[in-house]
Scaffold this motif. Structure first.
Motif, PDB file in Angstrom:
ATOM      1  N   LEU A   1       4.994   7.782   5.051  1.00  0.00           N
ATOM      2  CA  LEU A   1       3.895   8.581   4.484  1.00  0.00           C
ATOM      3  C   LEU A   1       4.038  10.055   4.885  1.00  0.00           C
ATOM      4  O   LEU A   1       3.848  10.956   4.058  1.00  0.00           O
ATOM      5  CB  LEU A   1       2.541   8.023   4.949  1.00  0.00           C
ATOM      6  CG  LEU A   1       2.156   6.646   4.384  1.00  0.00           C
ATOM      7  CD1 LEU A   1       0.944   6.086   5.129  1.00  0.00           C
ATOM      8  CD2 LEU A   1       1.881   6.701   2.895  1.00  0.00           C
ATOM      9  N   GLU A   2       4.369  10.278   6.157  1.00  0.00           N
ATOM     10  CA  GLU A   2       4.525  11.660   6.642  1.00  0.00           C
ATOM     11  C   GLU A   2       5.688  12.363   5.937  1.00  0.00           C
ATOM     12  O   GLU A   2       5.586  13.522   5.535  1.00  0.00           O
ATOM     13  CB  GLU A   2       4.732  11.659   8.167  1.00  0.00           C
ATOM     14  CG  GLU A   2       3.447  11.370   8.928  1.00  0.00           C
ATOM     15  CD  GLU A   2       3.676  11.091  10.415  1.00  0.00           C
ATOM     16  OE1 GLU A   2       4.846  10.892  10.811  1.00  0.00           O
ATOM     17  OE2 GLU A   2       2.678  11.059  11.169  1.00  0.00           O
ATOM     18  N   GLU A   3       6.777  11.622   5.780  1.00  0.00           N
ATOM     19  CA  GLU A   3       7.956  12.187   5.128  1.00  0.00           C
ATOM     20  C   GLU A   3       7.655  12.605   3.683  1.00  0.00           C
ATOM     21  O   GLU A   3       8.157  13.617   3.191  1.00  0.00           O
ATOM     22  CB  GLU A   3       9.056  11.107   5.140  1.00  0.00           C
ATOM     23  CG  GLU A   3      10.434  11.610   4.776  1.00  0.00           C
ATOM     24  CD  GLU A   3      11.435  10.447   4.774  1.00  0.00           C
ATOM     25  OE1 GLU A   3      11.977  10.173   3.705  1.00  0.00           O
ATOM     26  OE2 GLU A   3      11.628   9.812   5.842  1.00  0.00           O
ATOM     27  N   LYS A   4       6.806  11.807   3.016  1.00  0.00           N
ATOM     28  CA  LYS A   4       6.457  12.100   1.617  1.00  0.00           C
ATOM     29  C   LYS A   4       5.290  13.085   1.504  1.00  0.00           C
ATOM     30  O   LYS A   4       4.914  13.498   0.404  1.00  0.00           O
ATOM     31  CB  LYS A   4       6.075  10.802   0.890  1.00  0.00           C
ATOM     32  CG  LYS A   4       7.180   9.761   0.829  1.00  0.00           C
ATOM     33  CD  LYS A   4       8.112  10.006  -0.325  1.00  0.00           C
ATOM     34  CE  LYS A   4       9.140   8.886  -0.463  1.00  0.00           C
ATOM     35  NZ  LYS A   4      10.149   9.187  -1.466  1.00  0.00           N
ATOM     36  N   GLY A   5       4.677  13.428   2.650  1.00  0.00           N
ATOM     37  CA  GLY A   5       3.531  14.341   2.620  1.00  0.00           C
ATOM     38  C   GLY A   5       2.289  13.722   2.005  1.00  0.00           C
ATOM     39  O   GLY A   5       1.483  14.397   1.353  1.00  0.00           O
ATOM     40  N   ILE A   6       2.112  12.405   2.215  1.00  0.00           N
ATOM     41  CA  ILE A   6       0.943  11.692   1.681  1.00  0.00           C
ATOM     42  C   ILE A   6      -0.135  11.613   2.760  1.00  0.00           C
ATOM     43  O   ILE A   6       0.128  11.173   3.881  1.00  0.00           O
ATOM     44  CB  ILE A   6       1.343  10.275   1.203  1.00  0.00           C
ATOM     45  CG1 ILE A   6       2.330  10.378   0.027  1.00  0.00           C
ATOM     46  CG2 ILE A   6       0.114   9.464   0.798  1.00  0.00           C
ATOM     47  CD1 ILE A   6       2.981   9.064  -0.363  1.00  0.00           C
ATOM     48  N   ALA A   7      -1.338  12.061   2.423  1.00  0.00           N
ATOM     49  CA  ALA A   7      -2.448  12.061   3.393  1.00  0.00           C
ATOM     50  C   ALA A   7      -2.862  10.625   3.713  1.00  0.00           C
ATOM     51  O   ALA A   7      -2.905   9.759   2.833  1.00  0.00           O
ATOM     52  CB  ALA A   7      -3.630  12.832   2.805  1.00  0.00           C
ATOM     53  N   PHE A   8      -3.197  10.380   4.990  1.00  0.00           N
ATOM     54  CA  PHE A   8      -3.622   9.032   5.384  1.00  0.00           C
ATOM     55  C   PHE A   8      -4.539   9.101   6.599  1.00  0.00           C
ATOM     56  O   PHE A   8      -4.619  10.113   7.301  1.00  0.00           O
ATOM     57  CB  PHE A   8      -2.408   8.148   5.693  1.00  0.00           C
ATOM     58  CG  PHE A   8      -1.603   8.584   6.886  1.00  0.00           C
ATOM     59  CD1 PHE A   8      -1.912   8.136   8.163  1.00  0.00           C
ATOM     60  CD2 PHE A   8      -0.510   9.440   6.735  1.00  0.00           C
ATOM     61  CE1 PHE A   8      -1.168   8.536   9.273  1.00  0.00           C
ATOM     62  CE2 PHE A   8       0.240   9.846   7.837  1.00  0.00           C
ATOM     63  CZ  PHE A   8      -0.084   9.384   9.099  1.00  0.00           C
ATOM     64  N   GLU A   9      -5.222   7.960   6.829  1.00  0.00           N
ATOM     65  CA  GLU A   9      -6.002   7.776   8.068  1.00  0.00           C
ATOM     66  C   GLU A   9      -5.791   6.342   8.531  1.00  0.00           C
ATOM     67  O   GLU A   9      -5.487   5.456   7.731  1.00  0.00           O
ATOM     68  CB  GLU A   9      -7.493   8.057   7.824  1.00  0.00           C
ATOM     69  CG  GLU A   9      -8.177   7.062   6.897  1.00  0.00           C
ATOM     70  CD  GLU A   9      -9.678   7.314   6.752  1.00  0.00           C
ATOM     71  OE1 GLU A   9     -10.194   8.256   7.368  1.00  0.00           O
ATOM     72  OE2 GLU A   9     -10.331   6.546   6.011  1.00  0.00           O
ATOM     73  N   GLU A  10      -5.960   6.114   9.839  1.00  0.00           N
ATOM     74  CA  GLU A  10      -5.847   4.754  10.365  1.00  0.00           C
ATOM     75  C   GLU A  10      -7.016   4.463  11.303  1.00  0.00           C
ATOM     76  O   GLU A  10      -7.712   5.365  11.758  1.00  0.00           O
ATOM     77  CB  GLU A  10      -4.511   4.556  11.075  1.00  0.00           C
ATOM     78  CG  GLU A  10      -4.248   5.484  12.233  1.00  0.00           C
ATOM     79  CD  GLU A  10      -2.872   5.274  12.859  1.00  0.00           C
ATOM     80  OE1 GLU A  10      -2.355   4.144  12.827  1.00  0.00           O
ATOM     81  OE2 GLU A  10      -2.321   6.251  13.397  1.00  0.00           O
TER      82      GLU A  10
ATOM     83  N   GLY B   1       0.805  -1.215   0.000  1.00  0.00           N
ATOM     84  CA  GLY B   1       0.000   0.000   0.000  1.00  0.00           C
ATOM     85  C   GLY B   1       0.839   1.266   0.000  1.00  0.00           C
ATOM     86  O   GLY B   1       0.596   2.198  -0.781  1.00  0.00           O
ATOM     87  N   VAL B   2       1.854   1.298   0.859  1.00  0.00           N
ATOM     88  CA  VAL B   2       2.720   2.481   0.937  1.00  0.00           C
ATOM     89  C   VAL B   2       3.535   2.619  -0.351  1.00  0.00           C
ATOM     90  O   VAL B   2       3.715   3.720  -0.878  1.00  0.00           O
ATOM     91  CB  VAL B   2       3.617   2.425   2.186  1.00  0.00           C
ATOM     92  CG1 VAL B   2       4.650   3.541   2.175  1.00  0.00           C
ATOM     93  CG2 VAL B   2       2.756   2.515   3.449  1.00  0.00           C
ATOM     94  N   GLY B   3       3.973   1.497  -0.895  1.00  0.00           N
ATOM     95  CA  GLY B   3       4.694   1.535  -2.171  1.00  0.00           C
ATOM     96  C   GLY B   3       3.837   2.093  -3.290  1.00  0.00           C
ATOM     97  O   GLY B   3       4.289   2.918  -4.093  1.00  0.00           O
ATOM     98  N   ALA B   4       2.569   1.651  -3.331  1.00  0.00           N
ATOM     99  CA  ALA B   4       1.638   2.155  -4.351  1.00  0.00           C
ATOM    100  C   ALA B   4       1.418   3.659  -4.182  1.00  0.00           C
ATOM    101  O   ALA B   4       1.336   4.410  -5.162  1.00  0.00           O
ATOM    102  CB  ALA B   4       0.313   1.397  -4.268  1.00  0.00           C
ATOM    103  N   ALA B   5       1.326   4.110  -2.921  1.00  0.00           N
ATOM    104  CA  ALA B   5       1.122   5.540  -2.643  1.00  0.00           C
ATOM    105  C   ALA B   5       2.306   6.363  -3.157  1.00  0.00           C
ATOM    106  O   ALA B   5       2.125   7.436  -3.750  1.00  0.00           O
ATOM    107  CB  ALA B   5       0.936   5.751  -1.144  1.00  0.00           C
ATOM    108  N   ILE B   6       3.509   5.858  -2.948  1.00  0.00           N
ATOM    109  CA  ILE B   6       4.717   6.577  -3.389  1.00  0.00           C
ATOM    110  C   ILE B   6       4.755   6.678  -4.919  1.00  0.00           C
ATOM    111  O   ILE B   6       5.043   7.739  -5.483  1.00  0.00           O
ATOM    112  CB  ILE B   6       5.982   5.875  -2.837  1.00  0.00           C
ATOM    113  CG1 ILE B   6       6.067   6.100  -1.319  1.00  0.00           C
ATOM    114  CG2 ILE B   6       7.251   6.354  -3.542  1.00  0.00           C
ATOM    115  CD1 ILE B   6       7.070   5.215  -0.607  1.00  0.00           C
ATOM    116  N   LEU B   7       4.411   5.565  -5.607  1.00  0.00           N
ATOM    117  CA  LEU B   7       4.403   5.582  -7.074  1.00  0.00           C
ATOM    118  C   LEU B   7       3.304   6.500  -7.609  1.00  0.00           C
ATOM    119  O   LEU B   7       3.514   7.245  -8.573  1.00  0.00           O
ATOM    120  CB  LEU B   7       4.232   4.160  -7.618  1.00  0.00           C
ATOM    121  CG  LEU B   7       4.219   4.022  -9.140  1.00  0.00           C
ATOM    122  CD1 LEU B   7       5.528   4.498  -9.759  1.00  0.00           C
ATOM    123  CD2 LEU B   7       3.931   2.572  -9.554  1.00  0.00           C
TER     124      LEU B   7
END
Length: 448
Positions: free
Chosen positions: A46-55, A16-22
């Protein structure tokens, strides 16, 4: 870069995180949603890349506005959020499918009910030793999508589960390997074997006459399904019972690799690092892949002779007081345990049990009668094991921890025996996962 459509990723593990980065690299508006907690290392990424997320939740208004959904293979179709996505007719795809859109490297894709991790690692080992610029991904190793985003490999060896294949549509394998098909995960396929078989055969979709399909000519489910599926690729069967053309076969303890337009290669089974007939199959599949890529025979022979297998798959742990301890915790179905027992030569104390997925133990009975002196059950509910083997084995003991199971097995074993942890069941009743079960087993052995 102008923002593209919104992509939502369900699940925040490696894939999932890999897909988000791509997706972020390619300009998408990306959001990651996980119904559980996100592991710290992935949260930091995710935080380092500035990608929005929820858990710990799925917020529908943040998910159902997506142009596409990339789903973790572990999320079943019956999950409420998946049903709602399907109602809105939002396309759902796998990380592999998404990464395939941006991948320029050649792919060797391996699936099967059993042996795919070993075969994937062996194939990767051969290619790496041959000096190829190769990545390892899929059900093992690092995220394929992340590697496509950040690396520049010429080849990828991908282990693909049926769950991954289910959400792959336009992806194409340059070399597709189908090792075997035995009943597994049927709860995800409406308990229909045909549905599961068809899922495995998705490995050949989109292949052309320039591509290659490697398959086991001894596997009845595979052979029965060949006529039902359109196969455009060049076929390469392998067999330990019959001579085959343009593939590999076993005769008098020697494997013959005879592929069209390549130099023949022969190896005795004694030269293989991996022993047991199931590993002859795995070695054949890997060897055919190497021959298709025109690797030197000497490199292939050396690689298949010095390969070290994956942890938790017939992993040697220790020899104590003449008793050998083997960790096969990755054997989470009956067929895997059959393969493990088949490769054993000495008297076996077998540690079995866990979460039973409706197991039919009858296929183990002949091997248990022939090789197993006693069974140690490791699980909360062991009734099915007692019912299956009470007439075949004199001693069946219940235990509820890895330490207890090892202690009991050690006392039941004689000098020259093998204590084999090959549970044939999932691990979730007593352990976090099969790795945790295997690690606790190894730790207990070292405490003896």
């Amino acid at each position: 870069m102008e923002k593209k459509a919104r992509i939502v990723i369900l699940g925040s593990g490696e894939s999932g995180v890999g897909a988000a980065i791509l997706a972020q690299k390619n300009g998408f508006d990306v959001f990651v949603s996980d119904f559980g907690a996100i592991a710290d290392k992935y949260k930091e990424e995710l935080e380092e890349k500035g990608i929005a997320f929820e858990e710990n939740k799925h917020t529908e208004e943040l998910i159902l506005n997506a142009g596409e959904i990339i789903k973790s293979p572990g999320i079943p179709d019956k999950a409420p959020i998946i049903k709602k996505i399907k109602e809105k007719q939002i396309p759902i795809l796998s990380e592999i499918e998404f990464a395939g859109r941006y991948n320029k490297a050649k792919t060797i894709c391996i699936t099967g009910s059993n042996g795919k991790t070993t075969t994937t690692l062996l194939t990767y080992h051969i290619l790496k030793k041959a000096g190829l610029n190769v990545g390892l991904a899929g059900n093992i190793g690092y995220s394929f999508a992340k590697q496509v985003a950040e690396e520049n490999f010429d080849y990828y060896v991908l282990e693909l589960s049926s769950f991954m294949l289910d959400n792959m549509y336009d992806f194409k394998a340059d070399i597709a390997v189908l090792l075997n098909i035995t009943p597994d995960h049927l709860d995800r396929y409406n308990y229909e074997m045909k549905n599961y078989v068809d899922s495995k055969f998705r490995i050949i979709q989109n292949q052309t006459s320039q591509d290659h399909f490697i398959y086991c000519a001894d596997d009845p489910e595979t052979i029965a399904a060949l006529d039902r599926h359109q196969i455009n690729a060049e076929r390469h069967p392998f067999s330990i019972t019959n001579k085959v053309e343009n593939g590999a076969f076993l005769e008098n303890d020697t494997i013959y690799f005879n592929l069209n337009n390549t130099e023949p290669l022969t190896m005795t089974i004694q030269e293989l690092a991996l022993q047991g007939s199931h590993n002859v199959y795995n070695s054949m599949a890997s060897g055919i892949s190497a021959k298709i890529l025109e690797l030197r025979n000497e490199t292939v022979r050396e690689s298949m002779g010095d390969f070290k297998n994956v942890a938790h798959r017939l992993e040697f742990v220790a020899k104590i007081s003449g008793i050998t301890f083997i960790n096969d915790s990755k054997a989470t179905n009956v067929n895997s345990t059959w393969y493990a027992l088949e490769s054993m030569s000495s008297d076996v104390v077998l540690i079995l049990g866990g979460v039973d997925k409706g197991n039919d133990y009858s296929m183990l009975r002949n091997l248990v009668k022939e090789k197993v002196s006693s069974i140690v059950c490791l699980g909360l509910d062991n009734k099915a094991i007692h019912d299956a083997f009470e007439d075949d084995v004199e001693i069946i003991v219940n235990t509820k921890s890895a330490a207890e199971a090892v202690e009991v097995a050690y006392h039941l074993a004689k000098k020259g025996s093998t204590v084999l942890l090959s549970p044939a069941c999932a691990s979730f009743d007593l352990f976090k996962n099969y790795e945790d079960r295997g690690d606790q087993f190894k730790a207990a052995v070292r405490e003896l």
